[in-house]
Enzyme design. Structure first.
Site, PDB file in Angstrom:
ATOM      1  N   HIS A  77     -11.059  -2.857   2.999  1.00 42.35           N
ATOM      2  CA  HIS A  77     -10.900  -2.430   4.391  1.00 42.35           C
ATOM      3  C   HIS A  77     -11.719  -1.196   4.740  1.00 42.35           C
ATOM      4  O   HIS A  77     -11.842  -0.848   5.922  1.00 42.35           O
ATOM      5  CB  HIS A  77      -9.417  -2.153   4.679  1.00 42.35           C
ATOM      6  CG  HIS A  77      -8.882  -1.013   3.871  1.00 42.35           C
ATOM      7  ND1 HIS A  77      -8.662  -1.105   2.517  1.00 42.35           N
ATOM      8  CD2 HIS A  77      -8.532   0.244   4.218  1.00 42.35           C
ATOM      9  CE1 HIS A  77      -8.197   0.050   2.076  1.00 42.35           C
ATOM     10  NE2 HIS A  77      -8.118   0.886   3.079  1.00 42.35           N
ATOM     11  N   ASP A  78     -12.266  -0.505   3.753  1.00 41.71           N
ATOM     12  CA  ASP A  78     -13.084   0.686   3.982  1.00 41.71           C
ATOM     13  C   ASP A  78     -14.581   0.426   3.797  1.00 41.71           C
ATOM     14  O   ASP A  78     -15.387   1.333   4.007  1.00 41.71           O
ATOM     15  CB  ASP A  78     -12.680   1.807   3.015  1.00 41.71           C
ATOM     16  CG  ASP A  78     -11.359   2.460   3.372  1.00 41.71           C
ATOM     17  OD1 ASP A  78     -11.004   2.473   4.572  1.00 41.71           O
ATOM     18  OD2 ASP A  78     -10.671   2.957   2.456  1.00 41.71           O
ATOM     19  N   ASP A  95       0.852  -1.183   0.000  1.00 43.14           N
ATOM     20  CA  ASP A  95       0.000   0.000   0.000  1.00 43.14           C
ATOM     21  C   ASP A  95       0.892   1.237   0.000  1.00 43.14           C
ATOM     22  O   ASP A  95       1.654   1.465   0.947  1.00 43.14           O
ATOM     23  CB  ASP A  95      -0.904   0.008   1.235  1.00 43.14           C
ATOM     24  CG  ASP A  95      -2.313   0.463   0.915  1.00 43.14           C
ATOM     25  OD1 ASP A  95      -2.438   1.447   0.163  1.00 43.14           O
ATOM     26  OD2 ASP A  95      -3.274  -0.141   1.408  1.00 43.14           O
ATOM     27  N   ASP A 138      -2.871   4.521  -2.561  1.00 39.22           N
ATOM     28  CA  ASP A 138      -3.950   5.106  -1.775  1.00 39.22           C
ATOM     29  C   ASP A 138      -4.317   6.498  -2.297  1.00 39.22           C
ATOM     30  O   ASP A 138      -3.435   7.337  -2.536  1.00 39.22           O
ATOM     31  CB  ASP A 138      -3.490   5.193  -0.315  1.00 39.22           C
ATOM     32  CG  ASP A 138      -4.571   5.656   0.627  1.00 39.22           C
ATOM     33  OD1 ASP A 138      -5.586   4.949   0.740  1.00 39.22           O
ATOM     34  OD2 ASP A 138      -4.388   6.718   1.259  1.00 39.22           O
TER      35      ASP A 138
END
Length: 548
Positions: free
Chosen positions: A319-320, A101, A203
């Site tokens: 994950h969001d 990431d 990201d």
């Protein structure tokens, strides 16, 4: 795109690991790199080709690692750099690449660059960040709001200027207009690439070219100049995979990132299918009812736009986002059936599929009842803002249980031991209480489990070129309960007809789809007549020598 020009990542399936919640090897309640290494055989058996790791760099963990304090150090809670190198080697030995990431829109306020930058206006790192003088009245430079709630500006009392942050105040935005900053980022990226990683998930990459004085926070005019430069300085000549997160991407702008004539990224994460269910004002905290026709329209638009150029990323969750079976299926009465259906619909589309940890066993949203059970900074901030706005707390908890980020961050459910077998200690966040029946050990003992179905789907992608290269054609587009499409390569087609409801649905079969379909995914052959009735969350699949 023919098989001879195919990239390796087009036939791979990606598995996202949220390291904090995946597997704890030392009993401290936090997942770690040695824990991941211990589960590599499980991922190999699943058929995974790439592991995307959410951030593992040194961080004060204000936003669970998306606030990086040192890009070239591993957070001690996760392990050491030697542990990471061993992970890369052990994964590679199993045919699995590691995707890191890359968080370069912002850093932690504890990064040495920012600590130096805020010490003086003359700091050599001052221009690595975005600073502005107060407004003439002494207030904020402008009214831009943070994604996490509240103003996007925080006053530094030492230097008398505001710093800009699109997320938490502890996550100051980097100034990509500074060529020295960009050079430092590229050196860091090359350092990781030289360690043998398979690439980067980037990201909020669409935010790096912000121009806050003009109110531009996303898709700034220099965005693609920066990404093209990044490609030249880091990615060119390397056989790696890159996916950029962009909440503002459209089918047209996706080709700016990943079109065949653009030296930028492999693909983008877009969220149009997610946001079409959000409230116009309160976003995901007050979601709109599920609309399958709208979902099909969005998916079809992306499948069509990127059919011959660019490449789609395929995902239900991350994950969001909430758990897929809770958001799009029925996690109570038909959890297994709806999870299998969702997997089939997604994995047989054109693009690279992503599996979020636990999705392959049908993990569900967590039924928290109190704000004290939550850990996510966004949820906690929005809870405060909702109460300040006079909205009922119970309504917020309901929305958080449906769409809050902690739904996807509870511990991976390995078995029915304490804390789902995730840790021998006290987990940093509670395990979902349904782990006693929903876990990997139970799934592995059942040949018809959701896990077994994922294994078959992932294997099919590796063996049937049609799944990778076939042309997408939608059917029954206006039907409010059924998602149907075909994929065609040459004279061969595959068929998917899926019931998205918890009741029997009878449909009129289009004339072109009637007839015999050969087995796919170990299902029975299908003979489609004029009408067909699908059981709750049933999905019909098949292969045929015909073209659409």
């Amino acid at each position: 795109m023919t098989q001879t020009t195919r990239h390796w990542w087009q036939s791979a399936t990606v598995y996202q690991i949220y390291p904090r919640s995946f597997a704890d090897s030392n009993g401290d309640g936090i997942g770690d790199i040695p824990g991941i290494i211990g589960k590599l055989d499980y991922l190999r058996e699943l058929g995974i080709g790439v592991i995307w790791l959410s951030p593992i760099c040194a961080s004060p963990m204000r936003d669970n690692g998306y606030d990086i304090a040192d890009y070239q150090a591993i957070a001690p809670m996760f392990g050491t750099l030697d542990d990471f190198d061993r992970l890369v080697a052990e994964a590679k030995a199993r045919g699995i690449g590691i995707l890191l990431d890359l968080v370069v829109n912002h850093t932690s306020d504890q990064h040495r660059w920012f600590l130096d930058a805020r010490s003086s206006r003359e700091s050599r790192y001052r221009d690595y960040y975005v600073w502005r003088d107060p407004a003439p009245d002494g207030g904020l430079p402008n009214d831009i709001q943070s994604t996490f709630g509240g103003p996007a500006w925080t006053l530094d009392p030492v230097t008398g200027q505001y710093w800009f942050h699109q997320f938490a105040p502890e996550q100051p935005d980097l100034n990509w207009g500074n060529p020295e900053l960009r050079a430092d980022i590229y050196r860091m990226m090359n350092w990781w690439l030289d360690r043998g990683i398979a690439g980067f998930r980037m990201d909020v990459i669409n935010l790096i070219a912000k121009e806050p004085d003009r109110g531009i926070t996303a898709d700034g005019p220099k965005l693609h100049d920066y990404i093209q430069e990044m490609h030249r300085e880091t990615l060119a000549g390397r056989d790696v995979m890159t996916v950029g997160e962009s909440w503002s991407a459209t089918p047209a702008t996706a080709l700016l990132y990943s079109g065949r004539d653009r030296a930028e990224l492999s693909m983008v994460f877009q969220f149009e299918h997610v946001m079409q269910q959000w409230h116009e004002t309160w976003g995901k905290w007050q979601p709109k009812p599920f609309d399958l026709v709208a979902l099909k329209r969005v998916i079809g638009r992306w499948q069509t736009a990127l059919a011959d150029d660019g490449w789609n990323s395929l995902f239900w969750g991350n994950h969001d986002l909430p758990r897929a079976v809770s958001k799009y299926g029925d996690d109570k009465r038909y959890r297994v059936e709806s999870a299998r259906m969702l997997a089939t619909v997604l994995h047989l589309l054109k693009g690279t599929p992503y599996v979020y940890q636990g999705e392959e066993i049908g993990m569900t949203n967590v039924p928290f009842s109190s704000i004290e059970q939550y850990r996510d900074i966004e949820t906690l901030n929005m809870h405060r803002l909702h109460l300040e706005a006079g909205l009922p707390e119970a309504d917020f908890i309901t929305g958080a249980n449906e769409n809050g980020r902690d739904n996807s961050r509870t511990p991976m459910q390995w078995n029915d031991a304490a804390h789902a077998g995730f840790t021998t200690g006290t987990p940093w966040i509670e395990a979902n209480p349904n782990y006693e029946r929903i876990n990997v050990a139970a799934a592995e003992a059942d040949p018809e489990s959701i896990l077994a179905h994922y294994r078959r789907l992932i294997a099919l992608r590796r063996t049937l070129p049609l799944v990778i290269d076939g042309r997408y054609t939608p059917w029954l587009e206006a039907h409010p309960e059924v998602f149907a499409y075909t994929r065609t390569l040459g004279t061969q087609s595959l068929l998917v007809i899926a019931n998205f409801t918890a009741r029997d649905v009878t449909i009129d079969i289009p004339a072109a789809l009637r007839g015999d379909w050969q087995p796919l995914l170990d299902a029975a052959p299908a003979l489609l007549r004029e009408r067909a009735t699908l059981a709750p969350f049933e999905v019909i699949t098949g292969l045929a020598d015909r073209s659409f």
